[in-house]
Structure formats: C-alpha cells, structure tokens
Design a protein around this motif. Sequence first.
Motif, mmCIF file in Angstrom:
data_model
loop_
_atom_site.group_PDB
_atom_site.id
_atom_site.type_symbol
_atom_site.label_atom_id
_atom_site.label_comp_id
_atom_site.label_asym_id
_atom_site.label_seq_id
_atom_site.Cartn_x
_atom_site.Cartn_y
_atom_site.Cartn_z
ATOM 1 N N TYR A 22 0.827 -1.198 0.000
ATOM 2 C CA TYR A 22 0.000 0.000 0.000
ATOM 3 C C TYR A 22 0.871 1.261 0.000
ATOM 4 C CZ TYR A 22 -3.707 -3.259 1.394
ATOM 5 O OH TYR A 22 -4.599 -4.307 1.443
ATOM 6 N N LEU A 85 -6.358 3.113 0.232
ATOM 7 C CA LEU A 85 -5.940 1.727 0.009
ATOM 8 C C LEU A 85 -6.103 0.890 1.276
ATOM 9 C CD1 LEU A 85 -2.701 2.477 -2.053
ATOM 10 C CD2 LEU A 85 -4.805 1.458 -2.936
ATOM 11 N N ASN A 87 -8.396 1.030 3.327
ATOM 12 C CA ASN A 87 -9.797 0.652 3.508
ATOM 13 C C ASN A 87 -10.058 -0.779 3.050
ATOM 14 O OD1 ASN A 87 -10.793 3.010 4.698
ATOM 15 N ND2 ASN A 87 -11.019 4.031 2.724
ATOM 16 N N GLU A 88 -9.134 -1.306 2.246
ATOM 17 C CA GLU A 88 -9.259 -2.689 1.791
ATOM 18 C C GLU A 88 -8.860 -3.677 2.882
ATOM 19 O OE1 GLU A 88 -7.035 -3.253 -1.791
ATOM 20 O OE2 GLU A 88 -7.716 -1.359 -2.661
ATOM 21 N N SER A 90 -8.619 -5.715 6.468
ATOM 22 C CA SER A 90 -9.583 -6.256 7.428
ATOM 23 C C SER A 90 -8.866 -7.263 8.308
ATOM 24 C CB SER A 90 -10.742 -6.940 6.689
ATOM 25 O OG SER A 90 -10.283 -8.142 6.079
#
Length: 214
Positions: A22, A85, A87-88, A90
């Motif tokens: 990222y 980026l 936010n992808e 988890s």
Amino acid sequence: MERKYKGIIFDLDGVICHTDRYHYMAWKNMADGLGIYFDEEINNRLRGVSRMESLEIILERSDKAYSDKEKEEFANKKNELYKELLNEMSEKDLDKKVKDTLDILKERGYKTAIASSSKNARLILSKLNLIDFFDIIVDGNDITHSKPDKEVFEKAGIGLKLLPNDCLVVEDAASGVEGAKRAGMDVAGIGDAKGIEDVSYSLESFEDLQKYCI
C-alpha cells in the motif's frame, strides 16, 4: 526461572502486519505525478522512516526545488491515497499465527505496546480489530523524532511503566533496531532485521517469540 522481560514492544508494519504494497502504490502514484523515478529498492529505504523524511528521500531524484508548502501537499496526497488503500484491509490481513502468538503472550502476563513511526497506526489496528488489544500505542502522532531516534521506544516503555531492560522490542527494520538499542532495550529481529548483528534474537517467524518469552 525468573522471567527476563515484563513487556514486549512491537513495531507495526512488517511485524504485526504488512502494508508495504500500500505504501509503495501510494508513493509510486505521487512520484509518477511529479515525473520522479521510484522503484521498490527506493521504497525499501523508507521503511521505519517518517512521512516527510520519506518524501525527502524520493525528492533526491528530482532536479527541482520545492517549497515546504509543496512538500506538505505531496505528503498529504500520498497519505490520502494510502488511507484509501487501507480501507481494503480487514481482520483477514492479520496472520492467524501472529494473532495466536499475541494471545499466548497476553495469557503469559506480558504487557504489550505498539511503537510505530506511522501516523496511521491506529487506523491500521482498527482495521485488524486490534485497537484495544495493546496496553499502549505510540505512533507518529505522539513523537517528534522518528526512528532511528529512541523516542518512540522510550515513550512506549514509560507508558508500560517498565524500565528499558524489562522490555523486548520486535523490529523488522534497521532504523528500528538502532532506535531500540539507543533506548537500552533488547531487540528481536524479524524479516530484514533478523540478520542484523545488534539484535538479541533472530526470529524466523513471529511465533518464534514464544521460545524467548516463556
């Protein structure tokens, strides 16, 4: 046998999780926009370094002189893209062996802290559902000097209410190893840092920590 350490201080990126791709994508986008050459080798020089210091390294390839205001704009642009980026991310990005080892260390009674130069550490930890796991989080928002300065490690140790020799730092970058040693703490090196001469322990994998933190 008396336990050697009471607290474990972790770097975030490259230790708990991996966001290198990222960072690379965001810096690459910014550099391309300025017509500056940027590759993964240059990106490796940015590990453990603050955002503005990273920008200065990238701008070494430019013939132009930029004002402080322009540099701030470049860094902000990179960070906004980086956060997009992120936010992808988890819980799926947290290796199960890492989480299992963290749980075991907690069960054994160790205090834990994050010591990161990143100003996005809390965002990343939230994405990984680890924001409430660590006793103390010290990141780029809490320090004046980034690694290899010792500040982030000293603040983490103070936050844990532990003396330096009661703390073990886990780091993957040379700048972090240097900073931890300056703070008077032992270091377990992982990834690129496992072969550094100054480390107290070389970890082939994160779960190797269990061998040294009984």
